[in-house]
Design a protein around this motif. Structure first.
Motif, PDB file in Angstrom:
ATOM      1  N   PHE A 198     -31.173 -59.214 113.437  1.00 16.98           N
ATOM      2  CA  PHE A 198     -31.503 -59.365 114.860  1.00 16.98           C
ATOM      3  C   PHE A 198     -32.553 -60.453 115.072  1.00 16.98           C
ATOM      4  N   GLN A 199     -33.506 -60.512 114.172  1.00 22.64           N
ATOM      5  CA  GLN A 199     -34.555 -61.525 114.290  1.00 22.64           C
ATOM      6  C   GLN A 199     -33.992 -62.929 114.094  1.00 22.64           C
ATOM      7  N   ARG A 200     -33.085 -63.085 113.147  1.00 21.52           N
ATOM      8  CA  ARG A 200     -32.471 -64.401 112.911  1.00 21.52           C
ATOM      9  C   ARG A 200     -31.675 -64.876 114.133  1.00 21.52           C
ATOM     10  N   LYS A 201     -31.070 -63.922 114.841  1.00 19.68           N
ATOM     11  CA  LYS A 201     -30.278 -64.264 116.026  1.00 19.68           C
ATOM     12  C   LYS A 201     -31.136 -64.441 117.271  1.00 19.68           C
ATOM     13  N   GLY A 202     -32.437 -64.204 117.149  1.00 18.02           N
ATOM     14  CA  GLY A 202     -33.316 -64.307 118.300  1.00 18.02           C
ATOM     15  C   GLY A 202     -33.120 -63.174 119.291  1.00 18.02           C
ATOM     16  N   MET A 203     -32.616 -62.027 118.820  1.00 21.96           N
ATOM     17  CA  MET A 203     -32.304 -60.895 119.692  1.00 21.96           C
ATOM     18  C   MET A 203     -33.322 -59.765 119.613  1.00 21.96           C
ATOM     19  N   TYR A 204     -34.141 -59.795 118.577  1.00 21.99           N
ATOM     20  CA  TYR A 204     -34.997 -58.633 118.314  1.00 21.99           C
ATOM     21  C   TYR A 204     -35.960 -58.327 119.451  1.00 21.99           C
ATOM     22  N   GLU A 205     -36.510 -59.344 120.072  1.00 22.06           N
ATOM     23  CA  GLU A 205     -37.517 -59.121 121.115  1.00 22.06           C
ATOM     24  C   GLU A 205     -36.953 -58.448 122.361  1.00 22.06           C
ATOM     25  N   ASN A 206     -35.625 -58.419 122.478  1.00 19.67           N
ATOM     26  CA  ASN A 206     -35.007 -57.742 123.622  1.00 19.67           C
ATOM     27  C   ASN A 206     -34.113 -56.597 123.149  1.00 19.67           C
ATOM     28  N   THR A 207     -34.427 -56.063 121.977  1.00 20.05           N
ATOM     29  CA  THR A 207     -33.614 -54.996 121.391  1.00 20.05           C
ATOM     30  C   THR A 207     -34.415 -53.704 121.295  1.00 20.05           C
ATOM     31  N   LEU A 208     -33.750 -52.594 121.623  1.00 23.55           N
ATOM     32  CA  LEU A 208     -34.315 -51.262 121.423  1.00 23.55           C
ATOM     33  C   LEU A 208     -33.647 -50.657 120.205  1.00 23.55           C
ATOM     34  N   VAL A 209     -34.437 -50.366 119.194  1.00 20.84           N
ATOM     35  CA  VAL A 209     -33.937 -49.773 117.956  1.00 20.84           C
ATOM     36  C   VAL A 209     -34.247 -48.279 117.976  1.00 20.84           C
TER      37      VAL A 209
ATOM     38  N   GLU B  12     -32.335 -54.825 106.704  1.00 20.09           N
ATOM     39  CA  GLU B  12     -31.364 -55.916 106.835  1.00 20.09           C
ATOM     40  C   GLU B  12     -30.927 -56.082 108.283  1.00 20.09           C
ATOM     41  N   PHE B  13     -30.738 -54.962 108.977  1.00 18.80           N
ATOM     42  CA  PHE B  13     -30.324 -55.039 110.387  1.00 18.80           C
ATOM     43  C   PHE B  13     -31.412 -55.705 111.231  1.00 18.80           C
ATOM     44  N   ILE B  14     -32.650 -55.290 110.990  1.00 16.75           N
ATOM     45  CA  ILE B  14     -33.763 -55.856 111.761  1.00 16.75           C
ATOM     46  C   ILE B  14     -33.879 -57.352 111.508  1.00 16.75           C
TER      47      ILE B  14
ATOM     48  N   LEU C 177     -20.041 -50.940 102.606  1.00 16.43           N
ATOM     49  CA  LEU C 177     -19.006 -51.372 103.546  1.00 16.43           C
ATOM     50  C   LEU C 177     -19.523 -51.347 104.978  1.00 16.43           C
ATOM     51  N   PHE C 178     -20.154 -50.215 105.344  1.00 15.56           N
ATOM     52  CA  PHE C 178     -20.629 -50.064 106.716  1.00 15.56           C
ATOM     53  C   PHE C 178     -21.775 -51.033 107.028  1.00 15.56           C
ATOM     54  N   THR C 179     -22.656 -51.217 106.064  1.00 18.68           N
ATOM     55  CA  THR C 179     -23.780 -52.144 106.259  1.00 18.68           C
ATOM     56  C   THR C 179     -23.272 -53.573 106.477  1.00 18.68           C
ATOM     57  N   LYS C 180     -22.336 -54.001 105.651  1.00 24.33           N
ATOM     58  CA  LYS C 180     -21.786 -55.356 105.794  1.00 24.33           C
ATOM     59  C   LYS C 180     -21.075 -55.517 107.137  1.00 24.33           C
ATOM     60  N   ASN C 181     -20.389 -54.464 107.582  1.00 24.01           N
ATOM     61  CA  ASN C 181     -19.688 -54.536 108.857  1.00 24.01           C
ATOM     62  C   ASN C 181     -20.667 -54.688 110.021  1.00 24.01           C
TER      63      ASN C 181
ATOM     64  N   PRO D 222     -24.829 -58.594 126.485  1.00 21.86           N
ATOM     65  CA  PRO D 222     -25.381 -57.301 126.022  1.00 21.86           C
ATOM     66  C   PRO D 222     -24.658 -56.803 124.778  1.00 21.86           C
ATOM     67  N   LEU D 223     -25.340 -55.974 124.010  1.00 25.23           N
ATOM     68  CA  LEU D 223     -24.743 -55.391 122.818  1.00 25.23           C
ATOM     69  C   LEU D 223     -25.204 -53.948 122.661  1.00 25.23           C
ATOM     70  N   PHE D 224     -24.244 -53.038 122.549  1.00 25.17           N
ATOM     71  CA  PHE D 224     -24.551 -51.667 122.143  1.00 25.17           C
ATOM     72  C   PHE D 224     -23.951 -51.492 120.760  1.00 25.17           C
ATOM     73  N   LEU D 225     -24.779 -51.228 119.787  1.00 22.09           N
ATOM     74  CA  LEU D 225     -24.338 -51.123 118.397  1.00 22.09           C
ATOM     75  C   LEU D 225     -24.780 -49.788 117.822  1.00 22.09           C
ATOM     76  N   PHE D 226     -23.822 -48.985 117.394  1.00 22.44           N
ATOM     77  CA  PHE D 226     -24.118 -47.668 116.804  1.00 22.44           C
ATOM     78  C   PHE D 226     -23.724 -47.681 115.342  1.00 22.44           C
ATOM     79  N   HIS D 227     -24.698 -47.479 114.482  1.00 24.34           N
ATOM     80  CA  HIS D 227     -24.438 -47.426 113.037  1.00 24.34           C
ATOM     81  C   HIS D 227     -24.715 -46.008 112.557  1.00 24.34           C
ATOM     82  N   SER D 228     -23.682 -45.327 112.097  1.00 23.98           N
ATOM     83  CA  SER D 228     -23.823 -43.947 111.634  1.00 23.98           C
ATOM     84  C   SER D 228     -23.869 -43.926 110.108  1.00 23.98           C
ATOM     85  N   PHE D 229     -25.054 -43.744 109.565  1.00 20.70           N
ATOM     86  CA  PHE D 229     -25.189 -43.670 108.106  1.00 20.70           C
ATOM     87  C   PHE D 229     -24.468 -42.436 107.569  1.00 20.70           C
ATOM     88  N   HIS D 230     -23.706 -42.623 106.514  1.00 19.85           N
ATOM     89  CA  HIS D 230     -23.042 -41.494 105.864  1.00 19.85           C
ATOM     90  C   HIS D 230     -23.847 -40.981 104.673  1.00 19.85           C
TER      91      HIS D 230
END
Length: 358
Positions: free
Chosen positions: A110-121, A105-107, A40-44, A57-65
């Motif tokens: 980001f790459q498909r959206k062309g965002m990865y090169e300006n993203t801090l993981v 999958e997240f990475i 559920l969380f991954t799909k979201n 800009p995007l701040f995205l926090f994913h908390s693995f359970h």
């Protein structure tokens, strides 16, 4: 997504069988019990990335359970680790594998959206691996392994506080990629670090007006980005029972968090040794391998990262100074009156836990 624990809360005591599953502003109606929770969380998260405008800009926090009790994972993932004979160890490994796949999958998103090169993981754990046996926090074993570090989760030994962490992404300067940092950093430091990257003021003005202590967070970006070779942190107030200062760490206890062990003194530090959190050895050692640090236990964690040599007797002056420093730091520990449990928490959102105070 049912609540899991030893002690019953006010809702459970009054016959409410609420679900703890929330979606932004409302209960996550229709989702409980449909798929593996982490799916559920991954799909979201993937949906958020897919719908995001890359120009903003995007701040995205994913908390693995997962990689946590209860030890549960889809059967097909557990089967991949059938060569591991111990079931708890097998489940734990499968959960790590599931997390790793979600990260990939997240990475890719980001790459498909062309965002990865300006993203801090940033990937970081919040505590060392649990090595407790059955009976301490329920029927599950911890199933982790921190060897060669001493101890594990629920203690201030290095095995309980040193964690896996890394940064990646195109935002990381090219000359820093593939390098390591051997400096102190506390998880709280991510706040000031990310504020600096985003150009935001980290000062909590409302807290300052209320005469609360300033934030503990320190900006680590100059260290992580290679602008500086030395980090700003020389001290970590680990807990009310433990302190790191320079090369040294002081332990004065910790006790047991569970109510059923309230007769055990807080001078005790749990998990005094080195063992993996599965099998009979985990259960046996959990209840017999404790260390009494009432008068202070002192370790040089730079030269002795496995905490084998207690320096309390040979360094009495240093011990005394660190005990005094810990006492001073403890004076500003923030412990407000959080009120009492109320039945309103059970009825605001029928069948679900959720916020109930306007």
């Amino acid at each position: 997504a049912k609540s899991v624990g030893i002690a019953k809360n006010v809702c459970q005591k009054n016959g409410y069988d609420n679900v703890d599953l929330w979606d932004t502003k409302n209960p996550a109606y229709g989702n409980n019990g449909t798929v593996y929770e982490e799916e559920l969380f991954t799909k979201n998260t993937l949906k958020i990335i897919s719908n995001h405008d890359p120009s903003k800009p995007l701040f995205l926090f994913h908390s693995f359970h997962i990689v946590h009790t209860p030890l549960q994972v889809p059967p097909e993932h557990e089967k991949r680790f059938g060569y591991l004979k111990d079931k708890e160890r097998r489940l734990y490994a499968a959960m790590v594998n599931y997390m790793d796949e979600s990260m990939s999958e997240f990475i890719a998103a980001f790459q498909r959206k062309g965002m990865y090169e300006n993203t801090l993981v940033i990937l970081s754990s919040d505590n060392g691996g649990p090595i407790y046996g059955k009976g301490l926090v329920g029927s599950d074993q911890g199933a982790a392994n921190n060897i060669p570090l001493r101890g594990g989760k629920l203690s201030d030994w290095e095995g309980g506080i040193r964690v896996n962490a890394f940064i990646s992404g195109g935002f990381v300067p090219v000359h820093q990629r593939g390098t390591t940092r051997d400096e102190y950093m506390h998880i709280a430091d991510w706040y000031a670090t990310l504020c600096d990257i985003a150009g935001a003021d980290p000062v909590d003005k409302k807290a300052k007006e209320a005469n609360l202590p300033p934030i503990d967070s320190m900006n680590m970006w100059p260290l992580l980005s290679g602008q500086k070779s030395k980090g700003p942190r020389e001290e970590i107030h680990l807990s009310e029972h433990a302190l790191i200062s320079g090369k040294y760490k002081l332990l004065t206890g910790g006790g047991l968090p569970q109510a059923q062990f309230k007769n055990i003194t807080s001078d005790i530090v749990l998990f005094d040794g080195y063992w993996p959190g599965w099998g009979n050895q985990a259960t046996i050692k959990t209840f017999i391998k404790w260390k009494n640090c009432k008068h202070g236990c002192l370790y040089n964690i730079i030269d002795d990262p496995f905490e084998k040599d207690n320096l309390a007797t040979s360094e009495p002056d240093l011990l005394g100074k660190m005990i005094a420093r810990l006492a001073d730091l403890n004076k500003s520990v923030f412990r407000p009156d959080r009120g009492i449990e109320t039945i309103e928490a059970c009825t605001k959102w029928p069948g679900y836990y959720g916020p109930f105070v306007e």
